[in-house]
Design an enzyme around this catalytic site. Sequence first.
Site, short mmCIF file in Angstrom:
data_model
loop_
_atom_site.label_atom_id
_atom_site.label_comp_id
_atom_site.label_asym_id
_atom_site.label_seq_id
_atom_site.Cartn_x
_atom_site.Cartn_y
_atom_site.Cartn_z
CG HIS A 33 -2.05 -1.04 1.03
ND1 HIS A 33 -3.17 -0.83 0.28
CD2 HIS A 33 -2.15 -2.32 1.47
CE1 HIS A 33 -3.94 -1.92 0.28
NE2 HIS A 33 -3.33 -2.85 0.99
CG ASP A 169 -0.27 -5.46 -8.77
OD1 ASP A 169 0.59 -5.36 -7.87
OD2 ASP A 169 -1.50 -5.49 -8.54
C1 GLA Z 1 -3.02 -4.32 -5.06
C2 GLA Z 1 -2.81 -3.20 -6.09
C3 GLA Z 1 -1.37 -2.68 -6.06
C4 GLA Z 1 -0.95 -2.33 -4.63
C5 GLA Z 1 -1.29 -3.47 -3.67
C6 GLA Z 1 -1.02 -3.11 -2.23
O1 GLA Z 1 -2.26 -5.43 -5.43
O2 GLA Z 1 -3.09 -3.68 -7.39
O3 GLA Z 1 -1.23 -1.58 -6.92
O4 GLA Z 1 -1.54 -1.13 -4.22
O5 GLA Z 1 -2.64 -3.87 -3.77
O6 GLA Z 1 0.33 -2.95 -2.00
#
Ligand code: GLA
Length: 388
Positions: A33, A169
């Site tokens: 986060h 991601d």
């Molecule tokens: C999800 C979101 C990412 C990131 C994570 C928490 O995977 O897709 O962008 O914010 O939560 O770290």
Amino acid sequence: MEMKSVIKRFNRYFPGTPRVFMAPGRVNLIGEHTDYNEGFVLPMALEYRAEVAVSPRADRRVRVRSQNLDESITFSLNENERKRNHWSDYTAGVARMLELSGFRLPGADLLIESMVPVGAGLSSSAALEVASALALLSTVGGELSLTDLALLAQRAENEFVGMNCGIMDQFISVHGERDHALFLDCRSLEYQQVPLRSDQVSVIICNTRVKHKLGVSEYNTRRKECEEGVDLLKSYYPDITALRDLSPEEFAQSEGMLPEVIGRRCRHVVTEDQRVLESVRALREDDLARFGDLMNRSHESLRDDYEVSCRELDIMVDLARKIPGCLGARMTGGGFGGCTVNLVEAASVDAFQSAIRSAYREETGLTAEIYLSAPARGAHEVIPGLKL
Ligand code: GLA
């Protein structure tokens, strides 16, 4: 990869000799986060990946088949395709973003096969977006830098699918490198590959097999709380634009002016950024015990300050830490279910797996799923006969 069989399966539904593109899922080692707070993350790409076989069409239609779900859909690039709340949204979303970026796609037949577990927080959607984007791009002979490809996939997720995720991601899915974790500055998008010694430790991912519904709405709430925190903190530090701009010491001085909940949310982000920086240092110095300890502290902060853990994740983490050879354990990804990530000494990998499986079953009645993966290479074209 059995390239020939993918082509064979493709030809059961579509004509032509397809090209095949792959993109991996990811696990985040630390830095949770923080991406949408313009901070730091340290994910690695997984050997679990999505593959998309593609052959162009000339009629501006896109036919997509999911081998996993045994389902096909067709849409036209001439119509303003809207999301259907369906797996095909990821492909339709990147098609739309490619068109909006000026690539006029001719149409395509696509066959999708993915081995990234779905709903486990291992970014099966980013893998699908990135592999689909590469496949569609190949039909126009178009090129995008890897970073632009990640940004385009993120935009599809934000604007088409409607999930307001950060860049982590998609970025790791394109930039992953074998035997390395990726240290990313989510503000500048500068990154460094950090070696992960697989002769010494393994990364073991344990799926709690629960996914609480709260996920998406709570994610958006957390984002808002962080923004609210920045707005309030501006009266103390007028120059900041994101939580990334504050050191833990600076934050501690101003924390008192924040409402209690907002204060805890911000504290998580500010201290987590610091833990990522320390983790990179620890890994570079081969101090795996220190890195494991930082992972443990990350979990506590996510559980107590950010409040995105859940009972099953906490149980899984507590059980893991008691198993000999476990250097660190934490929840990974957005939270509210999904997986834990564990740093385990190489010699203890087998014993760890059976111990966590039986302890978790005893405690919760649930059967954990376990995934092992070395850090893998990011998205690329799969060339027949070429082992990459
Ligand atoms: C999800 C979101 C990412 C990131 C994570 C928490 O995977 O897709 O962008 O914010 O939560 O770290």
